[in-house]
Structures are given as structure tokens and as C-alpha cells.
Design an enzyme around this catalytic site. Structure first.
Site, short mmCIF file in Angstrom:
data_model
loop_
_atom_site.label_atom_id
_atom_site.label_comp_id
_atom_site.label_asym_id
_atom_site.label_seq_id
_atom_site.Cartn_x
_atom_site.Cartn_y
_atom_site.Cartn_z
N HIS A 61 0.83 -1.22 0.00
CA HIS A 61 0.00 0.00 0.00
C HIS A 61 0.86 1.27 0.00
O HIS A 61 1.26 1.76 1.05
CB HIS A 61 -0.89 -0.03 1.25
CG HIS A 61 -2.02 0.93 1.21
ND1 HIS A 61 -3.26 0.65 1.74
CD2 HIS A 61 -2.13 2.18 0.71
CE1 HIS A 61 -4.07 1.67 1.57
NE2 HIS A 61 -3.40 2.62 0.95
N ARG A 65 1.66 9.02 -6.45
CA ARG A 65 1.16 10.28 -7.03
C ARG A 65 1.58 10.51 -8.48
O ARG A 65 1.53 11.66 -8.94
CB ARG A 65 1.63 11.50 -6.20
CG ARG A 65 1.46 11.37 -4.70
CD ARG A 65 0.03 11.26 -4.29
NE ARG A 65 -0.13 11.39 -2.84
CZ ARG A 65 -1.15 10.90 -2.17
NH1 ARG A 65 -2.11 10.23 -2.78
NH2 ARG A 65 -1.25 11.08 -0.88
N ASP A 305 0.87 2.53 3.78
CA ASP A 305 -0.03 3.58 3.30
C ASP A 305 0.74 4.90 3.14
O ASP A 305 0.24 5.97 3.51
CB ASP A 305 -1.23 3.75 4.25
CG ASP A 305 -2.32 4.62 3.64
OD1 ASP A 305 -2.21 5.00 2.47
OD2 ASP A 305 -3.29 4.94 4.36
N HIS A 309 1.93 14.38 1.03
CA HIS A 309 1.21 15.63 0.72
C HIS A 309 2.15 16.79 0.96
O HIS A 309 3.01 16.74 1.85
CB HIS A 309 -0.02 15.79 1.63
CG HIS A 309 -1.09 14.77 1.36
ND1 HIS A 309 -1.81 14.73 0.20
CD2 HIS A 309 -1.55 13.74 2.12
CE1 HIS A 309 -2.68 13.72 0.25
NE2 HIS A 309 -2.53 13.10 1.40
#
Ligand code: DOR
Length: 424
Positions: A61, A65, A305, A309
Site C-alpha cells: 500500500h 502520485r 499507506d 502531501h
């Protein structure tokens, strides 16, 4: 450097019940021999006294992007984080722009990653076109293009009929469905509904949003015979539900994110938006249930995960995008659980390598068997370091662990017989 000889490492390989001091000889990209005192004149020698050598990690996971949001991460920076964290196989999520719902996007990722060549990136395909939850993709053509599983991650698949059909059809093509389980009609706020959300008066996501979808997916897997892999589980009841359906023989597997094992909702008071993630950090009783499930094998594997950002997307808690980077911090986080006596070192290695590889039926990784491709990580359990501007390979730095002391560091990552990361 076609031959590498690793000397006197602590060799751990749960796939062969191995935990002993020994040597590994790598030749032509494969594990040539494992033994007590190997010798090879022409090899590059790694003196590994006090170092663990095990199958390199497999992450089911990650969010890279690419294509579409390369300012947060791209394939190259993501792959560099992966190998610095000890991973040589990572499975990337389809919430790119455009999403991975066509063979062309899947092939773009596979080809670009092969050109970069420092580890393996396996794409997942979306379950529904555009990840919109309305119309199923063509599972067969996406699988043929290289997608190893199907998920709308980032968003849950809410429509139960589509989930039922997806489980049936993916089983027919020999694949599986992964789901981000949070009912989005129940989960619309920013952090876990509990003490901290009341304290700071922030709209929240109730844990039942997760439990409801976990139960539905287990039930559908049970009746269809399809394989569902439940992503980043975080709740106490979710664990009980999964345990129940595993006992019944349903094809259910699940992963946990290290952050959910080590942090609770209270971390929001320290790290603000950097502690915002979906599903959210929960209460201590949820964390304790996850640890128990890790111990008893209900949780199949650890997945990071890794969700980069930009700084400006992590401003106020209300406005922030959810997610944390995690590839470089997973090992020290999991070693903390070993030091706390929650799991053994060998169990930790299994959760991060052999077991995720087995869930996807991946060959040539997750094992140190002779003849296998030489995919290994060597790490020092005692080395202290920090994730900072100097050590970070991601384009982003959204983690509560930024600049915090960490213990346990990857010193070599070997991908198909080549050293792709070294820090000695
Ligand atoms: O916190 C999260 N961030 N959870 C997800 O499921 C998606 C991810 C992202 O893409 O940023």
C-alpha cells in the site's frame, strides 16, 4: 559487482523458519548459497556482524502520485524512499490523475519504474471507472496489463452490488479486491470521533464507519468465495469481525499501518494536521486490539499507506489532506514493538516480507531460499537516526515522526543482486 558475500549476519527468514548466524552468497542476481562459513574470492564482501539480513520488505500500500501529482511524490522519489526503508516490492494505489483504470496508465507506471530500476513497483487497478463507484473496470485487461489487485483506495467502494460482482469477477481472473473500509455517509469529518474531537470541537469520523464496511466485505467474501484484502484496519470491532470470518473460512486478509499500532487520536494534539489520516488514529482500546491481532495472526501484514502531501496541504486540521509518509519509518516503528515485547523480530520480518508477498502470490520475493532472486535488506536494530531534510527521500515530509529520534536503520538494500541503497 556480480557477486556479493554477506558475512556473519543474523539471518532471519520466516519462510524457512530460519533465525541463525550465517553467510549469504549472491551471484548473478540470485541467492547462490546460505551457509556457516562461505568463501568467494571475487565477491564484494559485506561484514555484517551485529546486523540482521532478511528478505527485503514488500509493501502492499503506497501512493506515489505519479501520474498527476508529482509535486508530492513521483515514481523516482517514491522508489528511493522504498529502498531506503528496506522495500524492493511496492504496490501502488490507483488514486493518481488519471487514475489507474486503463491498461495504458498501468503500463506507464510499470515501464517508468522498470527504467528507474531500483525496485519493483506493481500497480493496482481501480475497481470502478474513474474510481467513481458506478461502473466496474475491465478486470481482465487490467490484470493482463500488470495490475496485481483492484481497489478504489482513497475512497471506499460503497455499492454492495458492485462489490459482490467485483469479488466474483476478480476471482474469475485469479485476482483480488482490496478495500478502503469507511462508509463515507458515516465518515465525513476530520479525526476520530472521541475525546480529542470533543475537546477541540472538530467534526469527526465514527469508528462504526469502518466496522460496517469491514463486516459487509467479509460477508460478501464469505458468500462469493472471492478474496477481499481489507486495507489499513484500525478498529477493535473490525479485528473481531475479521477473526470471526477467517474462522469461518472466508478468503479475507488484512493489513495494518504502523501509525495505527503506535499512535492514538491524542497524537492530533501534538502533530495537528500531520496526524490526520484516513481511517483516523483511534482510541487506546483500538490500538491494543490491533496489537493483540498482530500477535495472534489475525492481522496478516504491515503496509505503510505511504501518502505524501505538500506542506501547504497540511495546514489547518479542517483543510488538510489526510495521510502520512511511512516508507522510511516503518522499520524503526515496528522495531519499537519488538523492543516492547509485542512481537518477535522474526514475526516482524514475516509481517513485512513473506506474508505480504504470499497474499499476492508474488514469486521471487519474501524469501531467502537458494535460487530465489536476491532481494534482501540488512538493518541495524540499534542505530539511532532522525528523518530530516538530510535523510528524507520523499518530496513530502508529512509525518508526526519528522525530526523525532528513531531507532533501527536500514544499512543495505539489495534488489535482484544489486545494492540499491547503502548507509554505512
Ligand atoms: O489518509 C489517507 N490518505 N488515506 C487514504 O486512504 C488515502 C491517502 C491518500 O491518498 O492521501
Amino acid at each position: 559487482m556480480s557477486k556479493i558475500l554477506i558475512k556473519r549476519a543474523r539471518l532471519i527468514d520466516p519462510s524457512q523458519n530460519l533465525d541463525k548466524l550465517g553467510d549469504v552468497l549472491i551471484e548473478k542476481g540470485r541467492i547462490k548459497a546460505i551457509g556457516d562459513d562461505l568463501f568467494e574470492l571475487e565477491a564484494y564482501v559485506i561484514e555484517a556482524k551485529g546486523i540482521v539480513a532478511c528478505p527485503s520488505f514488500v509493501d502492499l500500500h503506497v501512493h506515489f502520485r505519479d501520474p498527476g501529482q508529482e509535486y508530492k511524490e513521483d515514481l523516482e522519489s517514491g522508489m528511493r524512499c522504498a529502498v531506503a526503508g528496506g522495500y524492493t516490492t511496492v504496490v501502488c494505489m490507483p488514486n493518481t490523475n488519471p487514475p489507474i483504470d486503463s491498461p495504458e496508465v498501468a503500463q506507464y507506471i510499470i515501464r517508468k519504474a522498470e527504467d528507474i530500476g531500483i525496485c519493483r513497483v506493481l500497480p493496482t487497478g481501480a475497481i470502478t471507472k474513474g474510481r467513481k463507484g458506478k461502473e466496474l473496470v475491465d478486470f481482465y485487461s487490467l490484470k493482463k496489463a500488470g495490475c496485481v489487485a483492484f481497489t478504489d483506495d482513497g475512497s471506499p467502494l460503497m455499492d454492495s452490488k458492485l462489490m459482490q460482482r467485483a469479488l466474483e469477477l476478480t476471482a474469475q481472473v485469479g485476482s483480488l479486491v482490496m478495500n478502503h473500509c469507511e462508509d463515507d455517509r458515516l465518515a465525513y469529518g476530520h479525526i476520530n470521533e472521541g475525546y480529542v474531537s470533543s475537546l477541540i470541537g472538530l467534526s469527526s469520523r465514527h469508528v462504526s464507519a469502518e466496522d460496517v464496511l469491514i463486516a459487509r466485505d467479509c460477508i460478501l467474501a464469505y458468500y462469493t468465495g472471492g478474496h477481499v484484502h481489507l486495507q489499513h484496519i484500525s478498529s477493535r470491532l473490525a479485528v473481531d469481525i475479521i477473526r470471526f470470518f477467517k474462522d469461518k473460512g472466508a478468503r479475507v486478509t488484512c493489513e495494518v499501518n504502523p501509525y495505527h499500532l503506535l499512535f492514538t487520536e491524542e497524537e492530533v494534539l501534538n502533530s495537528y494536521a500531520n496526524a490526520k489520516v484516513n481511517p483516523p488514529l483511534r482510541r487506546e482500546e483500538d490500538r491494543k486490539a490491533l496489537l493483540e491481532a498482530l500477535r495472534d495472526g489475525t492481522i496478516d501484514c504491515v503496509a505503510t499507506d505511504h501518502a505524501p502531501h505538500a506542506v501547504w496541504e497540511k495546514g489547518s486540521l479542517q483543510g488538510a489532506m489526510p495521510g502520512m509518509i511511512g516508507l522510511q519509518t516503518a522499520l524503526p516503528m515496528m522495531l519499537q514493538l519488538v523492543r516492547d515485547g509485542i512481537i518477535s523480530l522474526s514475526h516482524m520480518v514475516g509481517l513485512m516480507s513473506c506474508k505480504p508477498a504470499r497474499i499476492l502470490g508474488l514469486e521471487d520475493c519474501g524469501s531467502l531460499k537458494e535460487g530465489y532472486k536476491a532481494n534482501l535488506v540488512l538493518f541495524d536494530t540499534e542505530r539511532e537516526w532522525t528523518l530530516s531534510e538530510e535523510t528524507n527521500f520523499s518530496k513530502s515530509k508529512n509525518t508526526p515522526l519528522w525530526n523525532k529520534p528513531l531507532k533501527g536503520k536500514v544499512v543495505y538494500t539489495i534488489f535482484e543482486g544489486r545494492i540499491v541503497y547503502k548507509d554505512v
